[in-house]
Design an enzyme around this catalytic site. Sequence first.
Site, PDB file in Angstrom:
ATOM      1  N   SER A 124       0.817  -1.226   0.000  1.00  0.00           N
ATOM      2  CA  SER A 124       0.000   0.000   0.000  1.00  0.00           C
ATOM      3  C   SER A 124       0.849   1.273   0.000  1.00  0.00           C
ATOM      4  O   SER A 124       0.308   2.369  -0.149  1.00  0.00           O
ATOM      5  CB  SER A 124      -0.919   0.011   1.228  1.00  0.00           C
ATOM      6  N   CYS A 162      -3.176   9.052   7.286  1.00  0.00           N
ATOM      7  CA  CYS A 162      -3.290   8.716   5.861  1.00  0.00           C
ATOM      8  C   CYS A 162      -3.974   7.365   5.659  1.00  0.00           C
ATOM      9  O   CYS A 162      -4.709   7.171   4.693  1.00  0.00           O
ATOM     10  CB  CYS A 162      -1.907   8.691   5.212  1.00  0.00           C
TER      11      CYS A 162
END
Length: 275
Positions: free
Chosen positions: A97, A214
């Site tokens: 990711s 985030c």
Amino acid sequence: MSNSRRGFFRELASAVASAKEAVEPEPPPPDLTDAEIERYSRQLVLPEWGAAAQLAAMEASVLVIGAGALGAPVALYLAGAGVGRIGILDDDAVELSNLQRQLLHFTPDVGAPKAESAAAKLRYLNPDIVVEPYQARADAANAPALVEGQDLVVDCSDSFATRYAVNAACCAARVPLVEAGVLGMAGLVMSIKPGRTACYRCAFPVEPQDAPRCSDAGVLGPAAGVIGSLQALEALKLLTGVAPPVTDGFLQVDLATSDFVRVHASRRADCPDCG
Ligand SMILES: [Zn+2]
């Protein structure tokens, strides 16, 4: 062509010629090798940069805290510019990711320590500099030792606790610091000259609680790239003096609306970090 138009073009040509003369770059210093002159030629010809800034960059030691979305453009641009010694600190491993925005890591790096992955790419980019990977996380306990002896610290971490710890350590050691943060499509950048300009805690006295991260709120890769590039620019300004950095406040950047706003902040006499 009429006489008046001919006169206009003659004046324009002469103005361009004298402007060129005014920005004629100084000759490169003898201290640079032919390969260095070629590698750094596009910044050496900048009238604001020149030989003095190049030598200042090459003699500098910079610690980049975090090898993620902000740390990647920061470390890449500093290595590209020839900053002589770059420490890169991160205790995480590369995850799938991360690859959408953390430009120093590629698919085969998944699972590898981020500091090592980043250092390998930086050495490919510029083998003439020293790159030191550190697999560690900056905190209040180790920050003073980490910033000691650095010419500049660039905080690319994604944690408020780290930001306040690094700010306090840089203020105590009088080491210049560039702070930044990014979330979604927005972020901010701030340069700090400890004891002379507002520090991070002067601008943000209270640590935010439950701030989105985030991983929950998301972040667009190019948004992190813009903020990280601004941070790299601030770092080069502080190292070389080529242009005034964003001090006594911060640059607030909204990339959804394309608004760049300079927000002023003053030093606080009661600041526990720099007061
Ligand atoms: Zn302060």
